[in-house]
Scaffold this active site. Structure first.
Site, PDB file in Angstrom:
ATOM      1  N   ASP A 188     -17.850  13.088  66.531  1.00  0.00           N
ATOM      2  CA  ASP A 188     -18.427  14.222  67.261  1.00  0.00           C
ATOM      3  C   ASP A 188     -19.762  14.620  66.625  1.00  0.00           C
ATOM      4  OD1 ASP A 188     -18.771  16.495  68.843  1.00  0.00           O
ATOM      5  OD2 ASP A 188     -17.449  17.723  67.591  1.00  0.00           O
ATOM      6  N   THR A 200     -33.695   6.179  70.181  1.00  0.00           N
ATOM      7  CA  THR A 200     -33.019   6.680  68.983  1.00  0.00           C
ATOM      8  C   THR A 200     -31.576   7.062  69.296  1.00  0.00           C
ATOM      9  OG1 THR A 200     -35.109   7.488  68.081  1.00  0.00           O
ATOM     10  CG2 THR A 200     -33.101   8.421  67.162  1.00  0.00           C
ATOM     11  N   LYS A 249     -10.793  13.820  65.050  1.00  0.00           N
ATOM     12  CA  LYS A 249     -12.213  14.073  65.298  1.00  0.00           C
ATOM     13  C   LYS A 249     -12.943  14.315  63.987  1.00  0.00           C
ATOM     14  CE  LYS A 249     -13.939  18.110  66.748  1.00  0.00           C
ATOM     15  NZ  LYS A 249     -15.169  18.397  65.934  1.00  0.00           N
ATOM     16  N   ASP A 300     -31.715  13.097  71.119  1.00  0.00           N
ATOM     17  CA  ASP A 300     -33.002  12.591  70.641  1.00  0.00           C
ATOM     18  C   ASP A 300     -33.658  11.802  71.760  1.00  0.00           C
ATOM     19  OD1 ASP A 300     -35.095  11.691  68.813  1.00  0.00           O
ATOM     20  OD2 ASP A 300     -33.643  12.090  67.202  1.00  0.00           O
ATOM     21  N   GLY A 317      -7.922  22.118  66.552  1.00  0.00           N
ATOM     22  CA  GLY A 317      -8.254  22.165  65.139  1.00  0.00           C
ATOM     23  C   GLY A 317      -7.314  23.021  64.334  1.00  0.00           C
ATOM     24  N   ARG A 318      -7.682  24.286  64.164  1.00  0.00           N
ATOM     25  CA  ARG A 318      -6.982  25.174  63.243  1.00  0.00           C
ATOM     26  C   ARG A 318      -5.491  25.302  63.521  1.00  0.00           C
ATOM     27  NH1 ARG A 318     -11.955  27.382  64.604  1.00  0.00           N
ATOM     28  NH2 ARG A 318     -13.371  27.855  62.871  1.00  0.00           N
ATOM     29  N   LYS A 356     -22.789  14.577  68.558  1.00  0.00           N
ATOM     30  CA  LYS A 356     -23.631  15.182  69.599  1.00  0.00           C
ATOM     31  C   LYS A 356     -25.097  14.741  69.479  1.00  0.00           C
ATOM     32  CE  LYS A 356     -20.744  19.376  69.748  1.00  0.00           C
ATOM     33  NZ  LYS A 356     -19.977  19.209  68.496  1.00  0.00           N
TER      34      LYS A 356
END
Length: 232
Positions: A63, A72, A36, A68, A212-213, A65
């Site tokens: 990622d 767009t 990601k 708008d 992640g971590r 997000k």
């Protein structure tokens, strides 16, 4: 890229430099996970970071997000698809028109890029929603936006594992659920308020796990990934 990959794990390259991200990628097997790329990494390094990961045979979840006006949003999603992105996301709160047009823009250009929506950020709880004027609760808001996402023909939503069972029942088994906030039992919860272990998330109905971590900060990231996959 390995389109036959069967792993549910998406490793989040958050709070990392380009060099650190690529060094981590070089330790991981693209047959065992996807990666990601979020706002910070993409803003600093742009499409080059995506291209570098693709060169290492990784499928990439971009990622960003997008949130708008419809055209767009749709053009941004199309630009992501043109990079060869595996999956990209928008905010469901951008509305039906933005989501629907973005999906149609992909189809019109023959892209099979997965398009998903964010309902409520996993860092938010009921109190945070009330501060934004949403007073009927987290569960109601998530359900409302997930249904809107399905109506717009998107592929799924980002959700916490605690929401997965209800959303599968509400939106169907083919509606993909992507779950961040995944931690091992001995990990720090950090800034995620709704967290879950990998195995429990899959049992609850999540299709993809954003981790992640637990992996990126491990002494041996490849071994940690293997440990997580074995736990499933």
């Amino acid at each position: 890229m390995n389109n036959a990959i069967n792993s549910p794990v998406i490793v989040a390259l958050d709070n990392m430099t380009k060099d650190a991200s690529l060094a981590l990628a070089d330790q991981l097997d693209p047959a065992l996970c996807r990666l990601k790329v979020g706002k910070e990494l993409y803003t600093r390094y742009g499409p080059e970071i995506v291209k570098a990961l693709h060169q290492r045979q990784f499928e990439v979840f971009l990622d960003l997000k997008f949130h708008d006006i419809p055209n767009t949003t749709a053009q941004a999603v199309l630009a992501a698809a043109e990079l060869g992105i595996w999956m990209v996301n928008v905010h469901a709160s951008a509305g039906y028109d933005a989501m629907s047009l973005a999906k149609q823009r992909l189809l019109d250009n023959d892209f099979d890029t997965l398009l998903i929506a964010v309902t409520v950020l996993t860092s938010m709880d009921n109190e945070a929603l009330i501060q934004t004027g949403i007073t009927d609760g987290l569960e109601a808001q998530v359900s409302r936006l997930a249904q809107l996402t399905k109506q717009a023909c998107l592929d799924g939503v980002v959700c916490s594992a605690q929401e997965a069972k209800a959303l599968k029942a509400l939106c169907g088994q083919d509606f993909k659920l992507i779950t961040p906030g995944i931690r091992l039992l001995d990990d720090n919860a950090d800034d995620q308020k709704r967290i879950c272990t990998p195995k429990q998330a899959l049992l609850d109905g999540s299709d993809y796990l954003v981790i992640g971590r637990s992996i990126t900060q491990a002494v041996d990231p490849a071994a940690k990934l293997q440990l997580i996959l074995q736990s499933l």
